[in-house]
Design an enzyme around this catalytic site. Structure first.
Site, short mmCIF file in Angstrom:
data_model
loop_
_atom_site.label_atom_id
_atom_site.label_comp_id
_atom_site.label_asym_id
_atom_site.label_seq_id
_atom_site.Cartn_x
_atom_site.Cartn_y
_atom_site.Cartn_z
N HIS A 4 -21.47 -18.10 -20.40
CA HIS A 4 -21.42 -19.37 -21.11
C HIS A 4 -22.37 -20.38 -20.48
CE1 HIS A 4 -19.31 -22.19 -23.79
NE2 HIS A 4 -19.51 -23.07 -22.83
N HIS A 25 -16.60 -22.88 -29.94
CA HIS A 25 -15.34 -23.00 -29.20
C HIS A 25 -14.40 -21.90 -29.71
CE1 HIS A 25 -13.65 -26.44 -26.57
NE2 HIS A 25 -14.63 -25.81 -25.98
#
Lengths: 233, 811
Positions: free
Chosen positions: B50, B96
């Site tokens: 990420h 998300h």
């Protein structure tokens, strides 16, 4: 005609109203910070839409205690004009300037749409440029727009011709199917008994710009301006 | 060389930070010692996919990132493009996914919050949000719960913040059952005179912590986002943050006011990996160090350890580097908005992140070791396409039951009788499919009009259009010429697109097609495509198939972005989108490289929506002609073709089959069709435009009818006699996808000009299809000699299309 637009932390339609009054209608407009208490230069106080203080407790429940709201109450008591749109309407009921309350929409969802609204009364500056019974289209955008009041309050509102706007069908039929949020008596907007305070859930400022198309909302502001010009003349 | 066997951590402790044994060795090497627990945690989050893109960075390098209008490319909080006249647009997309899987409402809400912060950290005021959402099938109760929560979460944050949510896409497919995709894209208009960057500068300058307090929420969310979901993921709910949109609304106002003072040297949003990420990235980018004292950080709970401070992902926080001596000016602004702003550290010369706690040092790491000099994995690409793809490509239309002009007879299921469906039945069934059906249940919950700039409403057009207008008086009035009624007003158009089924079947072609579709959608509203932000949602890159999908998609995106001259200005990578089933077998999602694209509209009076405008207008199809593509000459061999049922919505919904080669992009045709559409709109010839996507031309026709509240009579350039002799596949003709097709309607008085123009620019790749009717006219598709192929009334279509989603929620 000078507009004062109250800005709470969490207001988010303040600039939209200012755009209409300042740019489109070319009227002097001042942003009023919630901690300000001097409104002596203002003709029309606008309490805009948004989520004042986050509205985490209850819509408008905290905003009513601000300095600017105390000044607004004084302004209204002197006969000054007050316009509450969406969250502004919620704040006006919390502050006791208008009767009743706005609660969670019937289907519990936030609703953003364009809906037909019937103009019920045209005897006041707010609506004088509409035709009696005219059905206009205005944008709505709220999660807590279901108008509620006790039976006696409702009958007083009806008797005193305080209900200016109702949700209706495009043909003007007032019924449950054409009631987006479950408001009692299909109420979309009301005024106080004296007529100087208007609260409504629809957003007239979002239907005021030729570039965006719909123009049914700007007529409300134009009516207000004409009434004032007429009063001075 | 220090061996991990002497490490002060057990292999389990190292693994629990998301680090592999080899990576731990690397850490020891970079530090010259073993890390302490806080440092190990910092490496764990910063070396997650990420934050450091360790699997995808070599692939992302091939994206084009330069262009005349590109002011800021990848690497900053958001990309920025120049729109002329002093207008600059910041935009970015972010995912998300994992948070939304375990806590849909807050997961989606904070996804919106994070992308909005990326925008206003640059000095831009957010003006619009779009979403790209993927869910499982609505028949599944858990999916309905996730769907409800995600939509409510997006609505909650965006509505309260006061940014219009103007567009997006929603797909439903069992491939996303346990692992929904929630990608949010935000656009913002620069409000400060210079773009605020994130590189720290000026040794001795104070470092300010601003916004909300720090707590234990969202611990290690970046690492959590970089691992597969499993039965135990529910226990990771503390890794999901809690959002406060009201606080963020105050934060945007305070930040923009602060930036305008000129006292802010650099700013960074605290998103993934919170304090760790912001300090190390700001230091590494500026080539300096940052010292931060945790004892000065405002907290929402007591007794936190350095590890918790450093890994917290509490929302609505930012880090500033301020000009020495001007910090009080900034603090006053934040306090006026009821927010925290404290001097918590300073810029130092040594390129270190030095964290102080309780009078001592809690962590000291070279900034580049966290943010720059991070691991990279070069993986081997499969020598040939994987088995699943090769198997899928063997599919041909011969596998379908025979069909006639009257419809299709489906074979019996488990001994039942054969069932005959007319093409009208099939059309109505497809209109009811949730992926095609109206998304009004979703966008009605989003405030899509706040800020008073929404030119076309959601559902009315192929892309969203926002009028460009500074909301605050400009700082340098000369750069913003006054708007006269006579000067055209500019707008920006935006879209998010990806047909993931096509990508699954052929990652290279599917990814290219996603870029082409985004550009086509912008062209359909009259916008010139400008630039791209991409969100790569994939399964594990550690598996050969997952890596093949990722690598092939990136190659496709890169090629297509060059073709359409739309450089990539940034984006987001979300890997490990897999759920483990009860047997522990990973179930990857469809590879989903979502393309967010922005385009410029020079004159807002020259735009158009997708619905028919006027009875009597003439309907044209630009791109591969219908009969030609589906006629007797149509190729039914398994090789790729421009128009096909391979990977189509028709094949998936009607025949429960996911197979075939998806459409192959004809680059030359695509560019010409898009240019013709834009020209037609700007000349005032074209009054509506809609691209043919899922469900092909028949569905596009139905959507144009529903949206415009008018029917249409269409005549194919074939007679019934011709057709009866041929081996034509009617389903390919009606529901085939691909072919760079755009459906437009044109006013009768413009026909001569328009057709002359088409003949010149498109040659034989356009056809006149029919005429727009009135509200009583059905959608009717006929042969040249008026034999009816398909006919559906407006109320019929509206009913099926309008309630496709709602109907499945009322159970």
């Amino acid at each position: 005609m000078k507009f004062g637009i109250i800005v709470f932390p969490g207001s988010n339609c303040d600039r939209d109203v200012a755009y209409v009054t300042r740019e489109i209608l070319q009227q002097p407009t001042r942003m009023v910070w919630h901690q300000d208490s001097d409104l002596s230069d203002i003709d029309v106080v606008v309490i805009p839409g948004g989520f004042s203080y986050g509205d985490y407790l209850r819509c408008g429940a905290i905003a009513r205690f601000s300095s600017a709201m105390k000044a607004t109450i004084d302004h209204a008591n002197r006969g000054g004009k007050v316009l509450g749109i969406c969250n502004g309407f919620q704040i006006l009921t919390e502050a006791g300037l208008l009767p009743g309350a706005l609660v969670r929409n019937r289907d519990l969802h936030f609703i953003c749409d364009r809906v037909p609204i019937k103009v019920e009364q045209t005897h006041l500056p707010w609506t004088q440029k509409y035709r009696q019974g005219q059905v206009i289209t205005l944008p709505i955008a709220h999660g807590e727009g279901c108008y509620y009041a006790d039976a006696q309050t409702l009958s007083e509102l009806e008797a005193n011709r305080q209900i200016l706007f109702r949700y209706s069908s495009p043909e003007g039929v007032i019924d449950d199917i054409n009631n987006p949020n479950g408001s009692l008596n299909n109420i979309a907007g009301i005024c106080n008994q004296a007529g100087n305070i208007l609260g409504l859930m629809p957003h007239p400022e979002r239907a005021s710009d030729p570039v965006l198309g719909d123009l049914d909302g700007v007529i409300l502001f134009q009516g207000l301006l004409e009434a004032t010009v007429a009063a001075i003349a | 060389m220090v061996s991990s066997s002497t490490a002060p951590f057990s292999p389990e402790e190292i693994a629990s930070e998301g680090l592999k044994p080899g990576e731990y060795e690397d850490i020891v090497q970079r530090l010259g010692r073993h890390p302490n627990r806080a440092e190990l945690g910092m490496f764990g989050v910063m070396w997650s996919e990420h934050c450091c893109y360790k699997n995808s960075r070599p692939l992302l390098k091939q994206f084009p990132t330069q262009g005349d209008r590109i002011l800021v490319g990848p690497g900053e909080n958001a990309g920025v493009v120049d729109l002329g006249d002093g207008l600059q647009l910041a935009f970015k997309i972010e995912s998300h996914n994992h948070p939304s899987a375990v806590e849909p409402f807050q997961g989606a809400a904070t996804g919106v919050g994070g992308i909005l912060r990326d925008i206003f950290t640059m000095g831009a005021r957010p003006i619009a949000v779009l979403n790209s959402l993927r869910f499982g099938a609505l028949e599944d109760a858990r999916t309905r719960h996730i769907f409800h929560g995600v939509v409510a979460g997006i609505a909650h944050y965006g509505n309260c913040f006061g940014v219009p949510t103007v567009g997006g896409e929603v797909y439903f497919d069992p491939a996303y059952s346990g692992n929904p995709l929630v990608n949010a894209m935000a656009l913002g208009l620069m409000e400060t005179s210079t773009i605020v960057k994130s590189g720290a500068a000026g040794v001795g300058n104070p470092v300010l912590y601003v916004g909300s307090t720090t707590g234990r929420d969202g611990m290690g969310g970046a690492s959590f986002a970089s691992a597969e979901l499993s039965d135990e993921s529910e226990a990771d709910r503390p890794a999901v943050q809690v959002g406060d949109p009201f606080l963020e609304k105050s934060l945007v106002e305070a930040c923009l006011e602060a930036f305008k003072t000129g006292a802010v040297v650099a700013a960074q949003d605290m998103g993934a990996a919170g304090i760790t990420c912001s300090t190390s990235e700001m230091a590494a980018k500026g080539g300096v160090g940052i010292e931060l004292d945790l004892d000065l950080i405002p907290v929402r709970e007591t007794g936190m350890e350095p590890y918790e401070y450093l890994l917290s992902e509490s929302q609505e926080r930012m880090l500033f580097v301020a000009e020495a001596g001007r910090e009080q000016e900034l603090i006053d602004i934040f306090e006026r908005w009821g927010l925290h702003a404290v001097v918590a550290g300073s810029v130092i010369e040594e390129p270190l992140v030095r964290i102080l706690f309780s009078g001592g040092s809690a962590a000291e790491i070279p900034a580049t070791a966290l943010a720059d000099n991070t691991p990279i994995y070069h993986r081997d690409l499969l020598a040939e396409p994987p088995e699943y793809a090769r198997q899928a490509w063997t599919w041909t239309m011969d596998a379908l039951p025979p069909c006639t002009m009257n419809g299709l007879t489906m074979p019996s299921e488990a001994g039942g009788s054969e069932q005959h469906y007319t093409w009208t039945d099939i059309l109505l069934t497809l209109l009811d499919a949730p992926t095609i059906a109206s998304k009004s249940w979703v966008y009605r919950q989003y405030d899509h009009q706040v800020q008073n700039n929404t030119v076309l409403l959601p559902g009315d057009a192929d892309a969203a259009i926002i009028r460009l207008r500074p909301l605050e008086p400009p700082i340098h009035p000369s750069t913003h010429p006054p708007i006269h009624p006579s000067t055209p007003q500019k707008g920006v158009a935006a879209t998010v697109d990806c047909n993931a089924r096509h990508v699954y079947l052929n990652p290279y072609e599917g990814a290219k097609a996603a870029v082409a579709e985004a550009a086509r959608n912008l062209s359909c509203v009259g916008a010139d495509p400008l630039a791209v932000t991409d969100n790569l949602n994939f399964g594990s890159p550690e598996k050969p198939i997952g890596y093949w999908q990722l690598a092939e998609s990136c190659r496709g995106l890169a090629d297509a972005c060059r073709i359409f001259s739309t450089p990539v200005t940034g984006g987001n990578v979300s890997l490990y989108n897999e759920t483990l089933d009860k047997d522990g077998a990973p179930q990857p999602i469809y590879p989903t490289p979502v393309v967010g694209m922005v385009g410029l509209i020079p004159d807002l009076s020259k735009v158009c929506g997708q619905g028919w405008r006027q009875t009597g207008d003439v309907i044209y199809l630009l791109g591969a002609p219908l009969a030609q593509a589906a006629g007797p000459m149509a190729d039914s061999s398994p090789k790729e073709s421009a128009v096909t049922l391979g990977g189509s919505e028709y094949l998936a919904v009607i025949h429960q089959t996911v197979a075939g080669q998806p459409p192959r992009l004809d680059v030359d045709l695509e560019l010409k069709v898009q240019a013709a559409c834009r020209t037609g709109i700007r000349q005032g010839w074209v009054r509506s435009a809609h691209d043919c996507a899922e469900g092909g031309t028949a569905i596009a026709l139905a959507e144009a009818c529903i949206s415009g509240e008018k029917g249409a009579i269409l005549q194919l350039d074939l007679s019934a006699a011709q057709l009866s002799e041929s081996t034509l596949r009617w389903d390919l003709l009606l529901f085939g996808e691909g072919g760079s097709r755009i459906l437009v309607s044109v006013a009768p008085d413009s026909l001569l000009d328009w057709e002359a123009y088409l003949q010149e620019t498109l040659g034989n790749t356009w056809e006149r299809l029919g005429v727009v009717g009135d509200s009583q006219t059905p959608l009717s598709i006929q042969t040249r000699d008026q034999q009816r192929i398909l006919e559906a009334s407006l109320p019929q279509m509206r009913d099926r299309w309008g309630h496709g989603i709602e109907r499945r929620l009322d159970v």
